[in-house]
Scaffold this motif. Structure first.
Motif, PDB file in Angstrom:
ATOM      1  N   VAL A  83       0.845  -1.199   0.000  1.00 27.21           N
ATOM      2  CA  VAL A  83       0.000   0.000   0.000  1.00 27.21           C
ATOM      3  C   VAL A  83       0.884   1.254   0.000  1.00 27.21           C
ATOM      4  N   GLY A  84       1.944   1.233   0.795  1.00 28.19           N
ATOM      5  CA  GLY A  84       2.889   2.350   0.800  1.00 28.19           C
ATOM      6  C   GLY A  84       3.538   2.552  -0.558  1.00 28.19           C
ATOM      7  N   PHE A  85       3.845   1.460  -1.248  1.00 27.87           N
ATOM      8  CA  PHE A  85       4.436   1.562  -2.583  1.00 27.87           C
ATOM      9  C   PHE A  85       3.423   2.129  -3.577  1.00 27.87           C
ATOM     10  N   SER A  86       2.155   1.759  -3.440  1.00 25.85           N
ATOM     11  CA  SER A  86       1.133   2.323  -4.333  1.00 25.85           C
ATOM     12  C   SER A  86       1.021   3.833  -4.104  1.00 25.85           C
ATOM     13  N   ASP A  87       1.121   4.272  -2.845  1.00 24.91           N
ATOM     14  CA  ASP A  87       1.126   5.711  -2.539  1.00 24.91           C
ATOM     15  C   ASP A  87       2.329   6.392  -3.189  1.00 24.91           C
ATOM     16  N   TYR A  88       3.479   5.721  -3.131  1.00 24.57           N
ATOM     17  CA  TYR A  88       4.712   6.226  -3.749  1.00 24.57           C
ATOM     18  C   TYR A  88       4.499   6.424  -5.259  1.00 24.57           C
ATOM     19  N   LEU A  89       3.900   5.424  -5.922  1.00 16.79           N
ATOM     20  CA  LEU A  89       3.628   5.546  -7.356  1.00 16.79           C
ATOM     21  C   LEU A  89       2.672   6.712  -7.634  1.00 16.79           C
ATOM     22  N   GLN A  90       1.643   6.855  -6.797  1.00 18.78           N
ATOM     23  CA  GLN A  90       0.683   7.949  -6.980  1.00 18.78           C
ATOM     24  C   GLN A  90       1.365   9.297  -6.842  1.00 18.78           C
ATOM     25  N   LYS A  91       2.258   9.441  -5.863  1.00 23.55           N
ATOM     26  CA  LYS A  91       2.980  10.703  -5.684  1.00 23.55           C
ATOM     27  C   LYS A  91       3.855  11.015  -6.895  1.00 23.55           C
ATOM     28  N   LYS A  92       4.480   9.997  -7.453  1.00 28.35           N
ATOM     29  CA  LYS A  92       5.307  10.199  -8.651  1.00 28.35           C
ATOM     30  C   LYS A  92       4.447  10.640  -9.827  1.00 28.35           C
ATOM     31  N   MET A  93       3.272  10.039  -9.966  1.00 23.68           N
ATOM     32  CA  MET A  93       2.372  10.445 -11.051  1.00 23.68           C
ATOM     33  C   MET A  93       1.882  11.872 -10.829  1.00 23.68           C
ATOM     34  N   ASN A  94       1.530  12.208  -9.591  1.00 22.99           N
ATOM     35  CA  ASN A  94       1.048  13.557  -9.269  1.00 22.99           C
ATOM     36  C   ASN A  94       2.131  14.607  -9.501  1.00 22.99           C
ATOM     37  N   ALA A  95       3.390  14.207  -9.343  1.00 25.84           N
ATOM     38  CA  ALA A  95       4.513  15.138  -9.528  1.00 25.84           C
ATOM     39  C   ALA A  95       4.783  15.423 -11.009  1.00 25.84           C
ATOM     40  N   GLY A  96       4.104  14.710 -11.883  1.00 24.33           N
ATOM     41  CA  GLY A  96       4.260  14.956 -13.309  1.00 24.33           C
ATOM     42  C   GLY A  96       5.538  14.369 -13.909  1.00 24.33           C
ATOM     43  N   ILE A  97       6.067  13.365 -13.269  1.00 23.06           N
ATOM     44  CA  ILE A  97       7.273  12.730 -13.800  1.00 23.06           C
ATOM     45  C   ILE A  97       6.913  12.024 -15.100  1.00 23.06           C
ATOM     46  N   LYS A  98       7.724  12.270 -16.122  1.00 24.36           N
ATOM     47  CA  LYS A  98       7.465  11.665 -17.426  1.00 24.36           C
ATOM     48  C   LYS A  98       7.834  10.186 -17.422  1.00 24.36           C
ATOM     49  N   THR A  99       9.050   9.869 -16.969  1.00 25.52           N
ATOM     50  CA  THR A  99       9.499   8.483 -16.956  1.00 25.52           C
ATOM     51  C   THR A  99      10.187   8.159 -15.637  1.00 25.52           C
ATOM     52  N   LEU A 100       9.674   7.150 -14.969  1.00 25.56           N
ATOM     53  CA  LEU A 100      10.239   6.647 -13.728  1.00 25.56           C
ATOM     54  C   LEU A 100      11.012   5.388 -14.086  1.00 25.56           C
ATOM     55  N   VAL A 101      12.303   5.372 -13.761  1.00 23.66           N
ATOM     56  CA  VAL A 101      13.166   4.254 -14.129  1.00 23.66           C
ATOM     57  C   VAL A 101      13.659   3.557 -12.866  1.00 23.66           C
ATOM     58  N   PHE A 102      13.259   2.306 -12.709  1.00 23.56           N
ATOM     59  CA  PHE A 102      13.778   1.466 -11.632  1.00 23.56           C
ATOM     60  C   PHE A 102      14.942   0.669 -12.203  1.00 23.56           C
ATOM     61  N   VAL A 103      15.988   0.474 -11.397  1.00 23.36           N
ATOM     62  CA  VAL A 103      17.158  -0.260 -11.882  1.00 23.36           C
ATOM     63  C   VAL A 103      17.531  -1.367 -10.914  1.00 23.36           C
ATOM     64  N   ILE A 104      17.718  -2.559 -11.474  1.00 24.44           N
ATOM     65  CA  ILE A 104      18.269  -3.693 -10.739  1.00 24.44           C
ATOM     66  C   ILE A 104      19.719  -3.800 -11.179  1.00 24.44           C
ATOM     67  N   GLY A 105      20.625  -3.641 -10.255  1.00 28.44           N
ATOM     68  CA  GLY A 105      22.043  -3.657 -10.580  1.00 28.44           C
ATOM     69  C   GLY A 105      22.585  -5.056 -10.776  1.00 28.44           C
ATOM     70  N   GLY A 106      23.877  -5.113 -10.989  1.00 26.88           N
ATOM     71  CA  GLY A 106      24.560  -6.384 -11.140  1.00 26.88           C
ATOM     72  C   GLY A 106      24.813  -7.031  -9.783  1.00 26.88           C
ATOM     73  N   PRO A 107      25.602  -8.098  -9.770  1.00 26.35           N
ATOM     74  CA  PRO A 107      25.806  -8.860  -8.534  1.00 26.35           C
ATOM     75  C   PRO A 107      26.507  -8.094  -7.417  1.00 26.35           C
ATOM     76  N   TYR A 108      27.228  -7.020  -7.757  1.00 24.58           N
ATOM     77  CA  TYR A 108      27.958  -6.267  -6.730  1.00 24.58           C
ATOM     78  C   TYR A 108      27.321  -4.917  -6.433  1.00 24.58           C
ATOM     79  N   GLY A 109      26.154  -4.669  -6.988  1.00 19.93           N
ATOM     80  CA  GLY A 109      25.484  -3.401  -6.709  1.00 19.93           C
ATOM     81  C   GLY A 109      25.782  -2.359  -7.768  1.00 19.93           C
ATOM     82  N   PHE A 110      25.842  -1.095  -7.326  1.00 20.20           N
ATOM     83  CA  PHE A 110      25.951   0.034  -8.238  1.00 20.20           C
ATOM     84  C   PHE A 110      27.262   0.791  -8.047  1.00 20.20           C
TER      85      PHE A 110
END
Length: 157
Positions: A83-110
């Protein structure tokens, strides 16, 4: 808003790929979503962990537009409920962000450069999961988030 998921390395497990494809299709009814796989770096045996993170970071940066908002899936990130994550998505949409990019890094991180570029970090769990499974979990949680926002019966609480 568009959502992209960048992930290092292909999924070689056909069962996981089938589930990823299923949730990607379901998600398309709510938002424009793309999963982009960045192929594994060749000859990693000749690279240190830092060098591998640096090379992966360069590949990640090459996939970003200047207006993209970069969110890392990182073990040290913020945790939240579905539910908290859905709120997070709603806030991002309300902020007018064009593209939200989630990244999964490699085995050692970023790399440090990726950490500096990121606008946030999210942790799925204190547990460690395979990078292939994380793709499924992230896509399912994004889907779940949109069903919560629409008050659809997928999520039970």
């Amino acid at each position: 808003m568009n959502i992209r998921l960048l992930a290092i390395g292909k999924t070689d497990n056909k069962s996981l790929q089938t589930l990823i494809d299923d949730y990607t299709k379901r998600l398309s009814f709510y938002v424009k979503f793309d999963l982009e796989v960045i192929l594994d770096i060749k000859n990693v045996k000749n690279l240190s962990e830092a060098q591998q993170k640096e090379k992966e970071g360069e590949l990640i940066l090459s996939k970003l537009a200047a207006t993209d908002q970069l969110i890392l899936l990182d073990e040290n990130g913020t945790t939240c409920s579905s539910v908290g994550f859905s709120d997070y998505l709603q806030k991002k949409m309300n902020a007018g962000i064009k593209t939200l990019v989630f990244v999964i890094g490699g085995p050692y991180g970023f790399s440090e450069e990726i950490y500096k570029k990121a606008q946030g970090k999210i942790s799925l769990s204190a547990m460690t999961f395979s990078h292939q499974m994380v793709r499924l979990f992230v896509i399912e949680q994004i889907y779940r988030g949109f069903t919560i926002l629409r008050n659809e019966p997928y999520h039970h609480q």
